[in-house]
Enzyme design. Sequence first.
Site, PDB file in Angstrom:
ATOM      1  CG  ASP A 294      -2.185   0.868   0.960  1.00 24.22           C
ATOM      2  OD1 ASP A 294      -2.223   1.762   0.012  1.00 24.22           O
ATOM      3  OD2 ASP A 294      -3.337   0.729   1.760  1.00 24.22           O
TER       4      ASP A 294
HETATM    5  C1  BGC Z   1      -5.273   3.305   0.210  1.00 26.01           C
HETATM    6  C2  BGC Z   1      -5.432   2.284  -0.762  1.00 26.01           C
HETATM    7  C3  BGC Z   1      -5.268   2.618  -2.174  1.00 26.01           C
HETATM    8  C4  BGC Z   1      -4.012   3.537  -1.979  1.00 26.01           C
HETATM    9  C5  BGC Z   1      -3.973   4.189  -3.614  1.00 26.01           C
HETATM   10  C6  BGC Z   1      -3.772   3.983   0.104  1.00 26.01           C
HETATM   11  O1  BGC Z   1      -3.875   4.964   0.863  1.00 26.01           O
HETATM   12  O2  BGC Z   1      -5.035   2.512   1.644  1.00 26.01           O
HETATM   13  O3  BGC Z   1      -6.627   1.397  -0.395  1.00 26.01           O
HETATM   14  O4  BGC Z   1      -5.416   1.834  -2.896  1.00 26.01           O
HETATM   15  O5  BGC Z   1      -4.023   4.464  -1.210  1.00 26.01           O
HETATM   16  O6  BGC Z   1      -4.614   5.225  -3.664  1.00 26.01           O
END
Ligand code: BGC
Length: 775
Positions: A294
Amino acid sequence: MLSTLALAASLACAPMFAGAAPAAPADTAAPASANPATAADRQAFIDSLIGRMTLDEKIGQLRLISIGPEMPAPKLMEEITAGRVGGTFNSVTRKDNRPLQEAAMRSRMKIPIFFAYDVVHGHRTVFPISLGLASSWDMGVVEKAARISGQEAASDSLDATFAPMVDISRDPRWGRTSEGFGEDPFLVSQCARASVKGFQGTSPANPDSVMAFVKHFALYGAVEGGRDYNTVDMSPQRMYNDYLPPYRAGLEAGAGGVMIALNSVNGQPATSNKWLLRDLLRKEWGFKGVTVSDHGAIDELLRHGVASTGRDAARLAIEAGVDMSMADTRYLEQLPTLVKSGAVPMSLIDEAVREVLNAKYDMGLFQDPFRRIGRAADDPPDVNAESRLHRAEARDAARKSMVLLENRHRTLPLKKGGTVAVIGPLADAQIDMMGSWSAAGVPKQSVTLLQGMRDALAGKGQVTYARGANITDDPRVVGYLNFLNWDDPEVVQDKRADGDMIDEAVRVARGAETIVVAVGETRGMSHEASSRSSLGLPGSQLALLKALKRTGKPLVLVLMNGRPLTINWEKENADAILEAWYPGTEGGHAIADLLFGDANPSGKLPVTFPRSLGQIPTYYNALRIGRPFTPGKAPNYTSQYFEEEYGPLYPFGYGLSYTTFSMSDVRLSGAKLARDGQLTASVTVKNTGDRAGETVLQLYLQDVMASTVRPVKELKDFRKVMLAPGESRVIDFPIGEDKLRFYNTSLEYVAEPGEFNVQVGFDSAAVKEARFTLE
Ligand code: BGC
C-alpha cells in the site's frame, strides 16, 4: 487449491493471445515467442525478457508511481524512458497516459507500463458505495456495478483497479467500513467474487476489462478500536474462519493482484510478513499473481519499528514477498546495493519482476501496450460527456442498495402531489452523493435528493427546500474534513446562526404535507483516516430533527452515511427511515423512486447497527459464551450492559419492504446428514401484502456442540426473491458437509459430527429453526 488458482490464471489469459504477436520488447533480440498462447509460452517469453534485463531495469519494474506533485511530469517521462517505472496510478485519461506509454516504448527493453486507479464503486458513473452494493444482497447488482466500472475505466486507458476492498469490518468507528461489503464472511466473500468477475470480465486481458487487486491483505478491517492504521492482533481461528475467506474468494475468482495491508498482523507488519505473503498467500493458497504494497508502506516499516534503516525496510519487504512498492523510493534506492552486496539474492528480484511481467502479460499489454489507450483520433472529445455515463444502471443499483429501516403508519410510499419539504445538510450535496473513493466521478453530474424529488414531482406537486443545519458545528471536525482541500473545501459551512437556519426549515416544513430530511455524514467522515469516536448524528443535525418533529408533520429521514450509526432518537421519532448510504451519481433519482413507491425497498443491512458506541462490537456471528443474556430472564450475571436494552438497534440482515412477507416453519428433508450426502431445508415464503416486492431469505447454521467454541450462528446461504401480492414460493437450501466446516484449533478444515441448528429468516434475529445431525 494451488493448482486451481494457477490453472485459472493460465486459462484466463490463454485465448486472448491466439494469433497475436506481442510488441517487440527487446533491444535487438526477438521476443521469446511470437504467439504466446499458453502459460508455458508466457513463461518462456518472460524468462527471455528477464534474461536480458539489467538489475536497474528489473528494479524499475518494481516501482508503482503515484502521479501527482511528488513526481512532476518531465521527471516521470525521464524515469519511464530510463526503464525505472513498472506502473503508475492516479492518471486517468487516454490523453494523459498515452505519452507515458510512448515513453515506455522508447525505453531499452520496451516493456509497457500499466495504469491503475482506485476504481472501487464506479469510475465516471459512480455506483453506491460497496456497503450499499452489499445491502442489495444481489450478486448480479454487485457484478454489474464492477463490470461497468471496469469498462469505463478501461475506456479511459486504465489496466488495473485497486479493488475490490474486501476487509471484514465489525467496528463502525472505522471510516473504511464504507469501502467494504460489511461484517459477514459469507456475504463479503460472495461480493468479492462478483466484483472480481465484474472488473475482469472473462479475462483481464480484454480491452474492456481491468485487472482486480484484492485488498487490503490482510485483516485491515480489524484495526484495534476502529482507529485507522492501528494494530491487528487476532487468533488464528478467527482469522481463518472469519477474516480471511473474502480475500481467498476474490483470488479464487481469478483476481490478478493483491494489495498488502498497512497494519501489522500479530506483531509483524503485513508488508514485512513472510508468513502472510509467502506461507499463506503463495504456498497455502497457491496465489500466482502480483502483490503491491500500500501507499508508502515499505517506508512505514521504519515507523513500525521493525526496520532501522531504509535498507532494512527494502530488504524485509522483498524478502517477505512484496513485488511492487507503491509510492515510496526504498526499492529504487536500496535494492541495487542490497543485491550487489549479496544481502538480497538476485533470485528474489527475479521472482518479483516475474510477477509484475506476468501481470502485464495477463493484462494483454505485451500483445498491445496501447490496447486500452487506443488512437488519439478516437479519444473522447469530452471525458465527462453525459453519453459516457451509465445512469440507468446506476439508478437501478442505487434503488436496490437502500434499506428501509422504519415505516410507521405506512408513511411511505408518499403520494405524488401536494408539497414536500426537502430539508437537511445532505439534501442538496452533490459531492456527498458519490461517497468516498469516487474515482473519476464528477460531483456536478450527481443527482441530489432535492433534484430527484423535483424531477419526480414535476407537474404533480411542489418541492420546497431549506438547508436547516450544517453537517456539524464543530470547527475542529470541519477543519479536519477540509484539510486536504483548503482551496476547494468539501465541507462549506453556511454562515447563518443555527437558530436562523432551523427557523427557516421549520417555516418551510409547516407549509408542506410531508418533511423529507437528509441527514448523516459528509463523505469525508466515512473515509480512509476518518475514524470516529462517536456514532451519533452531530448535534446541529439532531437539533434540526427535533425542531422538525415539533411541527407534527410526518417526518421521513433519508440517511446518508458510510457506517452504522447510533440512531436511537431517530428510530423512536421518525415516521420513516430510509438508509441510502452514499448512493452515487443517480442517488437522488433512486431515493425519489423509493420514497414515491416507483420502486419497493429490498435492501438488507450487511452490518449490525449498535444502540451505543459502548456496545461495540455488535456483529451478529459472535462466539458463544458461558453466561449469555437470555430474553425474559433476569440480566444479572449475564453478558450485557445494564444501562441499556440488550442487542443491536437493527440486526444484520434487517430491512423492510412496502409489502409484508410470511414464512412457514423450516422443513428438513431428513433428520440426518451423511458425510457425502445432502439435506434440503425448505421454507414457503408468501407475499402477504398488496404490492409486489422482493425479500431475502437467509439461511444460518449453528454447530450445537463442537471441539471448540463456535458462533451463535453463521450465514451460509441466501436467496433474494420477488413475489407478487398473494404469491408464495418454496425456497430450498441445499446443505452439504461443506457448509458445516470450520477451522479447528489445529487449523484443520473440518465438519465435526453432531447436531446442527438450521435457522431461516428475513434477518439474523427473526428466524425459525430446525435441527439435524451430521453423522
Ligand atoms: C489506500 C489504498 C489505495 C491507495 C492508492 C492508500 O492510501 O489505503 O486503499 O489503493 O492509497 O490510492
